[in-house]
Design an enzyme around this catalytic site. Structure first.
Site, mmCIF file in Angstrom:
data_model
loop_
_atom_site.group_PDB
_atom_site.id
_atom_site.type_symbol
_atom_site.label_atom_id
_atom_site.label_comp_id
_atom_site.label_asym_id
_atom_site.label_seq_id
_atom_site.Cartn_x
_atom_site.Cartn_y
_atom_site.Cartn_z
ATOM 1 N N ASP A 198 0.796 -1.169 0.102
ATOM 2 C CA ASP A 198 -0.039 -0.009 0.155
ATOM 3 C C ASP A 198 0.426 1.274 -0.001
ATOM 4 O OD1 ASP A 198 -2.152 0.964 -0.120
ATOM 5 O OD2 ASP A 198 -3.000 1.037 2.356
ATOM 6 N N PRO A 201 1.148 8.279 -1.290
ATOM 7 C CA PRO A 201 1.744 9.803 -0.413
ATOM 8 C C PRO A 201 1.507 9.598 0.622
ATOM 9 C CG PRO A 201 1.399 9.999 -2.656
ATOM 10 C CD PRO A 201 0.909 8.623 -3.185
#
Length: 820
Positions: A198, A201
């Site tokens: 996963d 940002p």
């Protein structure tokens, strides 16, 4: 749960909450006199005293008191919220150590309960198995009733997603460093047989010291842990990951994904950092399909200034087939190393020290080349391309001292104890014996049609960015300014040594932090009078005399607007170099000069008088190009005749300090003080709030070893002021037309800022002279204001413009000095 309406009810909830141990609250309350009767007002005072946080006070005022304590930890603030639960800033009740507490809320007794708990525990196992500076560390795991929680390292900073939301696209040089650090963390995970699954940002945290850390390993999977294989079966049929950044094979729920899936997600993250948006748009189904079938847009097509070779690196990370991508995070670091900025290279030493790669023969060879200066790093944001690739040259451009210190600290395991067996020591010895490092190539920089790059010097040291101004880091504001006077709007919080300035007497300037073309910008304009609005940077003594410096400005102009970049000496104010700004579209301007033996001031100004027309500045870099073959330090020039306004300080007309006075603390609410300050404060000095809705606290007492009078705002209705009636205290000195200097010794705590101004008492209280109190973080500093005495009575005002826990302004001494 009934909300408290009185102070006793509020304190009863505090006792029940567990925030304080028995009797501890009563002991703390002994130092808090005169709590108001109202619960809301008392909560504000307790927050100001540091006894409650705003988060705690807000929940207590709704009647909630359960859940503030988990195990040995007290919850202080909520700092995040995700699919796996909430994250809180917490503190160990005994050790007072700050941690991040990730809490999985109680779940219903259904089929998902076991899966949620197992995923949560999987994150604990994942983080506990990893120990790397670019991965958030875990301290403990616990359960209280049906509530599971993780105790993790607290990272003081912001996620890269928050950074994008606040500031838009990130310059390529910074994005490279962020990606390289993340890849170093992934390399360590890869060596420990973990896959993150996963990367995005939101899961990359940028600490204030510049370190990037991987967060949220709730989806991480170990190929060697049978418990993770069991959880994988429980996940079967569900797509895990985030649609914007998920790899094609992960989106298809392929049973044998590996670290190359994380590399794809890291490439999508890289794309988002430099463009501001993920590679593909649309709803979730459309994004998943595009990850399968559509190539990501070319970065060089989106931005023609983006380095083509770096664009190819990102494109390779985003290949659909795993075998066509980089095969390990280490290969990603190798590919982007040529673009690491100066500051980032040293952090990469620390990052790679946490991987098995650091002990390889290739790495020892690389460090040897670094020690002899045989590698270089390209330091600007927009570059023509990397140097020729060599295997495993990961640390391009880190200095000899860093490499030697790294070895001495035990970061790398070189064989043997003799200096001749250590390649870094051997290379350093060769350099000391007279071996010359390879010359550094000149880095070509793109130019626009209107802004030409000056001839490149021959530097004896590598390019080094010594100062950087980034509009993305400036909070939104709008300021209208006259010479030394703020007319309206909020003053910007600029980096140290930067300021807004209007230098012509009858000029009115306008400054904004805003957004243009999707970029955060600092706008400079002039509304009235002669154009004199400018952003100013004073270098102090930070520049090396004889070195060549280049100022690089990313800018855009409104139609018919011109501007300038100017470097000048301080004292005689001689212009060293002036660069005209003109044209349209985003451009880069260059102002190159040889530093004299003294301070230099850089100015960035709009040369047009027109309302709502601006010079927009995106980033400014001051780069040290080193000593050039034909450069010599500028000879000091004799001082120019002093302007009439620059007068010599003479006699002290008035001096006020707060020594020898009784300690005082009072709160002002509804413009009414909770105590009588006039009995303690010096004559002519007062503290008040001019807004009825304001709540503020004033203190007279010791502040960092000095007696001082201070003010703290307790709510958002900011209007607290320290006022001195100058005309009352020095009527025989303040004669109309005479010139004076007001000198204030002050300090601020945390990020507090404020304004200092002198104003007429009979002219709608308009100021005619002023300055800013900048944040000093607890240090004592001095600010001055020069003015000419008006015909009216006048006073001085010091105000704290910041609200927040611990944000205070204190004044220790006030002097009024006559100028001759």
């Amino acid at each position: 749960m009934r909300a408290p309406t009185s102070t006793p009810e509020l304190l009863d909830l505090v006792r029940k909450s567990g925030i304080y141990a028995p009797q501890q609250l009563d002991d703390r309350l002994k130092g808090v006199p005169n709590l108001p009767a109202d619960a809301n007002q008392s909560a504000a005072v307790l927050v100001q005293q540091g006894m409650l946080t705003r988060f705690q006070a807000k929940l207590l005022l709704t009647g909630r008191y359960r859940g503030f304590k988990l195990g040995s930890y007290i919850l202080r603030e909520q700092i995040g919220q995700g699919g796996m639960g909430a994250v809180y800033l917490a503190e160990h009740a005994t050790l007072q150590r700050k941690v991040a507490l990730k809490v999985l809320p109680p779940v219903a007794k259904d089929g998902n309960a076991r899966l949620n708990v197992e995923r949560f525990l999987r994150e604990a196992r994942s983080v506990a198995a990893l120990d790397h500076p670019n991965i958030v560390r875990i301290h403990d795991v616990g359960q209280q009733g049906e509530v599971h929680y993780l105790v993790m390292e607290y990272v003081d900073g912001q996620s890269l997603e928050d950074m994008l939301k606040k500031g838009g696209p990130i310059p390529a040089s910074r994005a490279v460093e962020f990606i390289a650090q993340a890849a170093a963390g992934l390399q360590h995970a890869h060596e420990k047989k973990f896959i993150h699954r996963d990367i995005k940002p939101a899961n990359l945290m940028l600490a204030k010291d510049g370190t990037v850390k991987l967060l949220d390993l709730g989806l991480a999977r170990s190929s060697s842990d049978e418990r993770d294989k069991l959880t994988e079966k429980m996940d079967e049929g569900a797509i895990v990951g985030t649609a914007d950044f998920i790899s094609p094979e992960q989106a298809l729920n392929h049973p044998s994904i590996d670290i190359r899936s994380d590399i794809y997600s890291l490439g999508a993250t890289f794309f988002a950092l430099v463009t501001g948006t993920p590679p593909f748009a649309g709803n979730t189904t459309q994004k998943l399909m595009q990850h399968q079938m559509k190539d990501a847009p070319s970065l060089t097509t989106i931005d023609r200034t983006f380095p083509p070779e770096l664009g190819k690196v990102v494109a390779k990370m985003l290949q659909k087939k795993p075998e066509k991508r980089f095969q390990s995070p280490a290969e990603v670091i190798q590919a982007v190393a040529a673009w690491l900025p100066n500051a980032g290279a040293q952090r990469m030493v620390v990052s790679l020290s946490g991987t098995d790669l650091a002990h390889s023969a290739e790495m020892q060879s690389t460090l040897s080349e670094i020690a002899t200066g045989a590698t270089n790093r390209l330091g600007t944001r927009r570059l023509a391309g990397p140097r020729a690739e060599r295997p495993w040259k990961l640390y391009a451009g880190i200095g000899t001292a860093v490499a030697v210190v790294a070895v001495a600290a035990g970061w790398f395991a070189f064989g043997g104890s003799g200096g001749d067996k250590n390649p870094v020591v051997a290379a350093t010895a060769a350099t000391n014996a007279g071996a010359k490092p390879a010359p550094l190539p000149v880095v070509p920089t793109p130019t626009s049609d209107t802004t030409k790059t000056p001839p490149a010097p021959t530097p004896a040291t590598a390019n080094k960015v010594v100062q950087r101004f980034d509009a993305a880091e400036i909070k939104p504001f709008h300021l209208v300014l006259k010479k030394t006077t703020r007319l309206e709007g909020e003053s910007p919080k600029l980096p140290p040594s930067w300021r807004c300035e209007v230098y012509e007497k009858d000029s009115i300037g306008e400054f904004r932090a805003t957004e243009v073309d999707g970029r955060k910008v600092f706008a400079i304009g002039c509304k009235e009078g002669k154009s004199s609005s400018q952003l100013v940077y004073s270098t102090g003594k930070s520049l090396e005399a004889g070195h060549t410096y280049e100022v690089r400005v990313d800018f855009k102009l409104d139609a018919a607007v011109k501007g300038k970049v100017q470097s000048q000496t301080v004292g005689d104010w001689q212009v060293i170099r002036n660069t005209e700004l003109k044209g349209t579209g985003w451009q880069t301007a260059f102002n190159r000069f040889v530093a004299p033996a003294g301070e230099v001031q850089l100015t960035f100004g709009s040369g047009t008088v027109a309302p709502s027309k601006f010079l927009y500045v995106h980033t400014i870099e001051v780069v040290d190009l080193g000593v050039t073959t034909d450069a010599k330090p500028a000879e000091p020039k004799p001082p120019a005749p002093r302007p009439s306004a620059d007068l010599t300080p003479g006699d002290t007309a008035l001096s006020i300090d707060f020594a020898g006075r009784e300690a005082l603390q009072y709160t002002v609410q509804n413009r009414k003080p909770s105590a009588d300050p006039d009995k303690v404060l010096p004559a002519g000095v007062s503290g008040h709030c001019w807004k009825a809705e304001s709540i503020a606290e004033f203190r007279l007492g010791d502040a960092a070893g000095k007696p001082a009078f201070g003010v703290t705002n307790l709510n958002d209705a900011i209007s607290a002021q320290i006022q001195v009636n100058l005309s009352e205290l020095a009527p025989d000195k303040l004669i109309e037309g005479k010139k004076f200097r007001l000198k204030i010794e002050y300090r601020t705590m945390n990020d507090a800022e404020g304004n200092l101004f002198v104003r007429r008492q009979k002219n709608d209280y308009k100021p005619f002279g002023g300055a800013k109190f900048v944040g000093t973080n607890g240090e004592w500093k001095t600010v001055t204001v020069d003015f000419t005495t008006p015909a009216d009575a006048m006073d001085m005002v010091a105000e704290n413009t910041t609200v927040g826990e611990g944000n205070s302004l204190s004044v220790a001494k006030i002097e009024l000095i006559e100028l001759k």
